[in-house]
Design an enzyme around this catalytic site. Sequence first.
Site, PDB file in Angstrom:
ATOM      1  N   LYS A 218     -70.969 -52.564   0.904  1.00  0.00           N
ATOM      2  CA  LYS A 218     -70.882 -54.083   0.356  1.00  0.00           C
ATOM      3  C   LYS A 218     -70.963 -55.206   1.357  1.00  0.00           C
ATOM      4  CE  LYS A 218     -70.072 -50.294  -2.083  1.00  0.00           C
ATOM      5  NZ  LYS A 218     -69.809 -49.557  -3.580  1.00  0.00           N
TER       6      LYS A 218
HETATM    7  C1  LIG Z   1     -69.007 -48.445  -4.186  1.00  0.00           C
HETATM    8  C2  LIG Z   1     -68.410 -48.785  -4.916  1.00  0.00           C
HETATM    9  C3  LIG Z   1     -67.375 -48.233  -5.445  1.00  0.00           C
HETATM   10  C4  LIG Z   1     -66.453 -46.803  -4.320  1.00  0.00           C
HETATM   11  O1  LIG Z   1     -66.531 -47.354  -3.320  1.00  0.00           O
HETATM   12  P1  LIG Z   1     -66.178 -46.244  -1.582  1.00  0.00           P
HETATM   13  O2  LIG Z   1     -65.864 -47.245  -1.151  1.00  0.00           O
HETATM   14  O3  LIG Z   1     -68.227 -46.188  -1.817  1.00  0.00           O
HETATM   15  O4  LIG Z   1     -65.878 -45.412  -2.470  1.00  0.00           O
HETATM   16  C5  LIG Z   1     -66.234 -48.104  -7.285  1.00  0.00           C
HETATM   17  N1  LIG Z   1     -67.003 -48.663  -7.337  1.00  0.00           N
HETATM   18  C6  LIG Z   1     -68.678 -49.105  -6.899  1.00  0.00           C
HETATM   19  C7  LIG Z   1     -69.105 -50.351  -8.453  1.00  0.00           C
HETATM   20  C8  LIG Z   1     -68.948 -49.037  -6.239  1.00  0.00           C
HETATM   21  O5  LIG Z   1     -70.659 -49.611  -5.619  1.00  0.00           O
END
Ligand SMILES: *Cc1c(COP(=O)(O)O)cnc(C)c1O
Length: 432
Positions: A218
């Site tokens: 992210k």
């Molecule tokens: C990455 C992601 C999540 C979950 O996040 P994590 O930190 O990996 O648990 C939820 N929603 C979306 C759209 C994502 O891309």
Amino acid sequence: MNRRSFLAAAGVAAAASESKAATDNPVRSRPLRAGYWGSEYYDQQELDQVTEVVQSRSPFRWYGPKEPTKVATFERRFAERIGVKYALAVTSGTAALQCAVNGLAIGPGDEVILPAWTWHSCYAAIVLAGALPVFAEIDESFNIDPSDIEHRITPNTKAIMAVSLQGNPADLDKVIPIARKHNLKVIEDFAQSVGASYKGKPLGSHGDIGICSLQLNKTITAGEGGAVVSNDPELFERAARFHDVGMLRPIHIQAAGGKERLAPFVGTNFRMNEFSGGVLIAQLGKLDRIIGNVRANAARVYEGVRDLPGIRLRKLPDPSGELGTGVFIDFGTRERRDRFMAGMKAENVPAAPPGGSAILPVQPYIEKKVTVHPSWPTFTSERGKTIQYGAASCPRTLDILGRFAGVLMDPKFDKRDTDDIVAAIRKVYSRT
Ligand SMILES: *Cc1c(COP(=O)(O)O)cnc(C)c1O
């Protein structure tokens, strides 16, 4: 070899010879690849933050030999950056989604509408609360199609998940009025779009409750991590209690205006530790630099390809608010899209289909409604028994994802990199 496998093999051979011909003079000599944005900016600041936590011997957010401050500071600054009253740091985006769904007191008998193309955790958070996920199609923005929501609403629908994928805001001015009209809540998932905005306001500040991820892929990262944001003190309190075995600690009582609104209830432990909090303080300070660089790079690529004859780009409901995570082109058919990707690979400027998510209704465990217990409340209701997932439930989503390919951006790309991306797209597009 039957006729079909012969044709398939011939197709592969043709594509291979085409890309071989193209490699005679590729745009780049080595593959250009986007990396992991946040961790590319790790430096002394993150080291200092971690060192301070080690030296304080206070890695736990609530107490220790020295007063811990990292997670609480990150929460305050994150709330400020997103433009909301409350932020809660948690261990992952998945945990944040569970806090949001439970924060809204969604449970057995309730339904939540979510896009067919998003991350597993969106579906999981709904099912783990005992509620029923109802998929809507996406449109050419890769986000939920606002025109595919209303006919899926039933008297049991409680919320809509508006997910902003790959840096592109969901069309919130269309989704939120639908929710308001039917008295539904909006959960904004901006996990893949931290820092992006929609019509001048940061993502996360539009819906009733928002969540993001701070995992490696992210915008900014502590490896793992997540956050819940809201302007509603009761939603915040329920989410905060859920994340900490039902308790509301003094920092959060204070944040929520000095009083407790709810009695304790069963919760879990999604508390963030001080190491993560410290790293995220450093990362948050770099957020605007990171996204500024990505946006500038994407802008150069958009400019360089906009005039290509017949070009159709990904739909952007607010071009100035998106991050520019990737520059995606609609090739109309899967065959043409795949030819483009083969050509780009040969130029050492790889293009990818839309990414970072999964087509959830076709995941076998979802199509077959597999849970850890056979009488899970999600699928024991009448609607839970009859609802059908699978490919037939999301034909438009499958079609759209099969037609698009794009080049992913990186904040550390330089002018030469973006020039090469433009050159490769122009070269390959003209013969695709
Ligand atoms: C990455 C992601 C999540 C979950 O996040 P994590 O930190 O990996 O648990 C939820 N929603 C979306 C759209 C994502 O891309």
